[in-house]
Design a protein around this motif. Structure first.
Motif, PDB file in Angstrom:
ATOM      1  N   ASP A  90      70.011  48.911  37.594  1.00 58.98           N
ATOM      2  CA  ASP A  90      69.982  48.093  38.804  1.00 58.98           C
ATOM      3  C   ASP A  90      68.719  48.351  39.625  1.00 58.98           C
ATOM      4  O   ASP A  90      68.435  47.625  40.580  1.00 58.98           O
ATOM      5  CB  ASP A  90      71.214  48.371  39.663  1.00 58.98           C
ATOM      6  CG  ASP A  90      72.493  47.920  38.986  1.00 58.98           C
ATOM      7  OD1 ASP A  90      72.424  46.980  38.177  1.00 58.98           O
ATOM      8  OD2 ASP A  90      73.551  48.512  39.255  1.00 58.98           O
ATOM      9  N   ALA A  91      68.006  49.398  39.294  1.00 58.36           N
ATOM     10  CA  ALA A  91      66.745  49.729  39.964  1.00 58.36           C
ATOM     11  C   ALA A  91      65.793  50.321  38.936  1.00 58.36           C
ATOM     12  O   ALA A  91      66.228  50.922  37.944  1.00 58.36           O
ATOM     13  CB  ALA A  91      66.975  50.713  41.108  1.00 58.36           C
ATOM     14  N   GLN A  92      64.506  50.140  39.159  1.00 62.58           N
ATOM     15  CA  GLN A  92      63.488  50.712  38.265  1.00 62.58           C
ATOM     16  C   GLN A  92      62.893  51.995  38.841  1.00 62.58           C
ATOM     17  O   GLN A  92      62.341  52.815  38.115  1.00 62.58           O
ATOM     18  CB  GLN A  92      62.363  49.686  38.030  1.00 62.58           C
ATOM     19  CG  GLN A  92      62.763  48.532  37.124  1.00 62.58           C
ATOM     20  CD  GLN A  92      63.757  47.593  37.773  1.00 62.58           C
ATOM     21  OE1 GLN A  92      63.524  47.103  38.888  1.00 62.58           O
ATOM     22  NE2 GLN A  92      64.869  47.321  37.102  1.00 62.58           N
ATOM     23  N   PHE A  93      63.013  52.159  40.155  1.00 62.41           N
ATOM     24  CA  PHE A  93      62.531  53.370  40.819  1.00 62.41           C
ATOM     25  C   PHE A  93      63.587  53.833  41.811  1.00 62.41           C
ATOM     26  O   PHE A  93      64.333  53.016  42.365  1.00 62.41           O
ATOM     27  CB  PHE A  93      61.209  53.110  41.565  1.00 62.41           C
ATOM     28  CG  PHE A  93      60.075  52.681  40.676  1.00 62.41           C
ATOM     29  CD1 PHE A  93      59.279  53.612  40.042  1.00 62.41           C
ATOM     30  CD2 PHE A  93      59.820  51.331  40.472  1.00 62.41           C
ATOM     31  CE1 PHE A  93      58.231  53.212  39.211  1.00 62.41           C
ATOM     32  CE2 PHE A  93      58.785  50.918  39.647  1.00 62.41           C
ATOM     33  CZ  PHE A  93      57.989  51.866  39.011  1.00 62.41           C
ATOM     34  N   ALA A  94      63.652  55.135  42.037  1.00 66.89           N
ATOM     35  CA  ALA A  94      64.609  55.678  42.989  1.00 66.89           C
ATOM     36  C   ALA A  94      63.979  56.844  43.733  1.00 66.89           C
ATOM     37  O   ALA A  94      63.210  57.621  43.152  1.00 66.89           O
ATOM     38  CB  ALA A  94      65.880  56.142  42.275  1.00 66.89           C
ATOM     39  N   GLY A  95      64.296  56.943  45.001  1.00 64.04           N
ATOM     40  CA  GLY A  95      63.869  58.100  45.784  1.00 64.04           C
ATOM     41  C   GLY A  95      65.013  59.098  45.816  1.00 64.04           C
ATOM     42  O   GLY A  95      66.100  58.780  46.290  1.00 64.04           O
ATOM     43  N   ILE A 227      59.943  60.583  43.571  1.00 69.05           N
ATOM     44  CA  ILE A 227      59.980  59.221  43.039  1.00 69.05           C
ATOM     45  C   ILE A 227      60.367  59.312  41.569  1.00 69.05           C
ATOM     46  O   ILE A 227      59.637  59.880  40.760  1.00 69.05           O
ATOM     47  CB  ILE A 227      58.616  58.537  43.220  1.00 69.05           C
ATOM     48  CG1 ILE A 227      58.221  58.544  44.699  1.00 69.05           C
ATOM     49  CG2 ILE A 227      58.654  57.110  42.676  1.00 69.05           C
ATOM     50  CD1 ILE A 227      56.781  58.153  44.943  1.00 69.05           C
ATOM     51  N   ILE A 228      61.514  58.741  41.224  1.00 77.71           N
ATOM     52  CA  ILE A 228      62.101  58.913  39.897  1.00 77.71           C
ATOM     53  C   ILE A 228      62.171  57.578  39.160  1.00 77.71           C
ATOM     54  O   ILE A 228      62.450  56.540  39.760  1.00 77.71           O
ATOM     55  CB  ILE A 228      63.527  59.507  40.017  1.00 77.71           C
ATOM     56  CG1 ILE A 228      63.496  60.796  40.858  1.00 77.71           C
ATOM     57  CG2 ILE A 228      64.116  59.786  38.643  1.00 77.71           C
ATOM     58  CD1 ILE A 228      64.873  61.281  41.273  1.00 77.71           C
ATOM     59  N   ALA A 229      61.919  57.625  37.871  1.00 80.49           N
ATOM     60  CA  ALA A 229      62.046  56.438  37.024  1.00 80.49           C
ATOM     61  C   ALA A 229      62.544  56.859  35.653  1.00 80.49           C
ATOM     62  O   ALA A 229      62.556  58.052  35.321  1.00 80.49           O
ATOM     63  CB  ALA A 229      60.701  55.716  36.896  1.00 80.49           C
ATOM     64  N   ASP A 230      62.987  55.895  34.871  1.00 81.63           N
ATOM     65  CA  ASP A 230      63.379  56.157  33.496  1.00 81.63           C
ATOM     66  C   ASP A 230      62.119  56.298  32.644  1.00 81.63           C
ATOM     67  O   ASP A 230      61.196  55.492  32.741  1.00 81.63           O
ATOM     68  CB  ASP A 230      64.245  55.011  32.968  1.00 81.63           C
ATOM     69  CG  ASP A 230      64.784  55.298  31.579  1.00 81.63           C
ATOM     70  OD1 ASP A 230      65.854  55.900  31.480  1.00 81.63           O
ATOM     71  OD2 ASP A 230      64.102  54.920  30.598  1.00 81.63           O
ATOM     72  N   LYS A 231      62.091  57.325  31.819  1.00 78.72           N
ATOM     73  CA  LYS A 231      60.894  57.625  31.041  1.00 78.72           C
ATOM     74  C   LYS A 231      60.506  56.464  30.112  1.00 78.72           C
ATOM     75  O   LYS A 231      59.324  56.146  29.942  1.00 78.72           O
ATOM     76  CB  LYS A 231      61.111  58.907  30.242  1.00 78.72           C
ATOM     77  CG  LYS A 231      59.834  59.543  29.726  1.00 78.72           C
ATOM     78  CD  LYS A 231      60.130  60.846  28.985  1.00 78.72           C
ATOM     79  CE  LYS A 231      60.714  61.900  29.881  1.00 78.72           C
ATOM     80  NZ  LYS A 231      60.920  63.196  29.176  1.00 78.72           N
ATOM     81  N   LYS A 232      61.497  55.815  29.519  1.00 77.64           N
ATOM     82  CA  LYS A 232      61.226  54.691  28.635  1.00 77.64           C
ATOM     83  C   LYS A 232      60.602  53.535  29.405  1.00 77.64           C
ATOM     84  O   LYS A 232      59.661  52.879  28.932  1.00 77.64           O
ATOM     85  CB  LYS A 232      62.509  54.235  27.948  1.00 77.64           C
ATOM     86  CG  LYS A 232      62.313  53.096  26.957  1.00 77.64           C
ATOM     87  CD  LYS A 232      63.629  52.707  26.288  1.00 77.64           C
ATOM     88  CE  LYS A 232      63.423  51.554  25.322  1.00 77.64           C
ATOM     89  NZ  LYS A 232      64.709  51.136  24.683  1.00 77.64           N
ATOM     90  N   TYR A 233      61.109  53.287  30.615  1.00 76.54           N
ATOM     91  CA  TYR A 233      60.555  52.211  31.440  1.00 76.54           C
ATOM     92  C   TYR A 233      59.089  52.490  31.764  1.00 76.54           C
ATOM     93  O   TYR A 233      58.246  51.595  31.714  1.00 76.54           O
ATOM     94  CB  TYR A 233      61.359  52.080  32.729  1.00 76.54           C
ATOM     95  CG  TYR A 233      60.825  51.016  33.672  1.00 76.54           C
ATOM     96  CD1 TYR A 233      61.185  49.682  33.516  1.00 76.54           C
ATOM     97  CD2 TYR A 233      59.959  51.342  34.713  1.00 76.54           C
ATOM     98  CE1 TYR A 233      60.697  48.702  34.362  1.00 76.54           C
ATOM     99  CE2 TYR A 233      59.457  50.374  35.562  1.00 76.54           C
ATOM    100  CZ  TYR A 233      59.834  49.054  35.382  1.00 76.54           C
ATOM    101  OH  TYR A 233      59.336  48.086  36.223  1.00 76.54           O
ATOM    102  N   VAL A 234      58.780  53.728  32.072  1.00 81.74           N
ATOM    103  CA  VAL A 234      57.397  54.104  32.386  1.00 81.74           C
ATOM    104  C   VAL A 234      56.497  53.882  31.175  1.00 81.74           C
ATOM    105  O   VAL A 234      55.391  53.337  31.301  1.00 81.74           O
ATOM    106  CB  VAL A 234      57.322  55.570  32.848  1.00 81.74           C
ATOM    107  CG1 VAL A 234      55.872  56.007  33.036  1.00 81.74           C
ATOM    108  CG2 VAL A 234      58.100  55.760  34.150  1.00 81.74           C
ATOM    109  N   ALA A 235      56.969  54.283  30.015  1.00 85.99           N
ATOM    110  CA  ALA A 235      56.169  54.144  28.790  1.00 85.99           C
ATOM    111  C   ALA A 235      55.918  52.681  28.444  1.00 85.99           C
ATOM    112  O   ALA A 235      54.817  52.318  28.001  1.00 85.99           O
ATOM    113  CB  ALA A 235      56.863  54.850  27.633  1.00 85.99           C
ATOM    114  N   GLU A 236      56.924  51.850  28.646  1.00 83.75           N
ATOM    115  CA  GLU A 236      56.813  50.437  28.258  1.00 83.75           C
ATOM    116  C   GLU A 236      56.140  49.577  29.321  1.00 83.75           C
ATOM    117  O   GLU A 236      55.721  48.454  29.022  1.00 83.75           O
ATOM    118  CB  GLU A 236      58.206  49.877  27.949  1.00 83.75           C
ATOM    119  CG  GLU A 236      58.856  50.514  26.726  1.00 83.75           C
ATOM    120  CD  GLU A 236      60.257  49.978  26.462  1.00 83.75           C
ATOM    121  OE1 GLU A 236      60.793  49.266  27.352  1.00 83.75           O
ATOM    122  OE2 GLU A 236      60.812  50.278  25.397  1.00 83.75           O
TER     123      GLU A 236
END
Length: 344
Positions: A90-95, A227-236
């Protein structure tokens, strides 16, 4: 799970940001929206001065310039956890905060930290002139007003690091520093961006009547608001991630030029439903600005990854987390480094 309302960049803001390039007149309205990629940030709290740079970046069209249609979901007592939103897509980034982040990673979530909104944490102790707390030794033998059970871990860490006895008393209290003034304790757990304003409004003068000592200055240095994100999302989506960070950093830099601008936006627009006071938001924004960039850092949000295996590892151990992943598995400052280089 009920999804919180999402707030996005308006069409007018997109057109304003494109006007300088001449594209606004040449691209039909429907085409403009198609050129932008939706990105949602899950906020840990209500829209206020804690996110001042975000509001400035949205309003000035910085995200649109990076090809981003920015959305956000506000946090608060009844909101789902930001890492729940991130895990659900539901989100791509989170604090977020370090302990929930490490717990989520321990449960199999492949999350990564991209920076910290406050490399210098606003966590602090407030004390009065009759017993100022300015260094670890001043904690010995005193009564400390606190709100969270985990505060004990913080004090123990500071005293152990300084080689001092664990001689102090925690006194549970609320989120106002008034009990400190009333003499119920000698120091008060606070945020440097919040409770000092209450004392100032009572007519007390900082560094004369009361003192604000950051936990970082007591030896407890932890970047906050990671600032947190999913590692796969960052790579892609690395170019998009770099663009997101670039827009956010630009927003905070611009915010520092006049803290009143973001405060007015918060009261009138982004936080209009929360009854926030303009003067309080201005002051909170002013107090937060020095915390977004550490000394010697290449720019906002940057922190020394070495802190993960030192201070943060010790904090995690106190919270029952016995296995600490290698830093390179959970921290990636590469996109931030690219973003900062692009701004200069």
């Amino acid at each position: 799970m009920t999804k919180l309302p999402s707030f996005s960049l308006t069409r007018r803001q997109m057109l304003v940001s494109l006007a300088g390039t001449g594209l606004a007149m040449s691209i039909p309205g429907w085409a403009v929206s198609q050129t932008l990629t939706p990105v949602t940030t899950a906020l840990g709290w209500i829209p206020n001065a804690e996110y001042a740079g975000l509001w400035v970046a949205i309003e000035n069209g910085y995200f649109a310039e990076e090809g981003i249609d920015i959305h956000y979901t506000p946090g608060g007592p009844n909101a789902p956890g930001v890492l729940v939103s991130l895990s659900a897509g539901d989100a791509q980034f989170a604090g977020g905060d370090w302990i929930p982040f490490l717990e989520a990673v321990g449960k199999g979530n492949d999350f990564v930290v991209l920076g910290a909104a406050f490399p210098i944490s606003p966590a602090a102790l407030i004390s009065l002139a009759k017993h100022p707390v300015k260094e670890p030794k001043d904690l010995v033998g005193i009564r400390i007003l606190n709100q969270m059970p985990a505060d004990k871990n913080t004090v123990d860490f500071i005293l152990n690091k300084a080689g001092l006895p664990l001689d102090y008393t925690l006194v549970p209290t609320g989120f106002s520093p008034e009990p400190l003034v009333a003499g119920d304790g000698d120091a008060y757990f606070a945020f440097a961006t919040n409770q000092p304003i209450t004392l100032e409004n009572m007519g007390l003068k900082r560094d004369t009547d009361f003192f604000v000592t950051l936990m970082a200055d007591l030896g407890y240095a932890t970047p906050a608001g990671i600032i947190i994100a999913d590692k796969k999302y960052v790579a892609e989506n690395r170019p998009l991630v770099v663009g997101y960070l670039k827009a956010l950093v630009r927003g905070w830099i611009e915010n520092g030029k006049d803290p009143k601008v973001a405060a007015q936006l918060i009261v009138d627009k982004y936080g209009a439903d929360f009854g926030l006071e303009l003067a309080q938001q201005i002051r909170q924004n002013e107090l937060g600005q020095p915390l977004i960039q550490a000394a010697g850092a290449p720019g906002p949000f940057w922190f020394d990854p070495a802190v993960v295996q030192t201070t943060i590892a010790e904090i995690a151990k106190s919270a029952g987390i016995t296995t600490m992943p290698p830093t390179e598995q959970i921290v990636d400052l590469g996109p931030l480094e690219e973003a900062l280089a692009a701004i200069k």
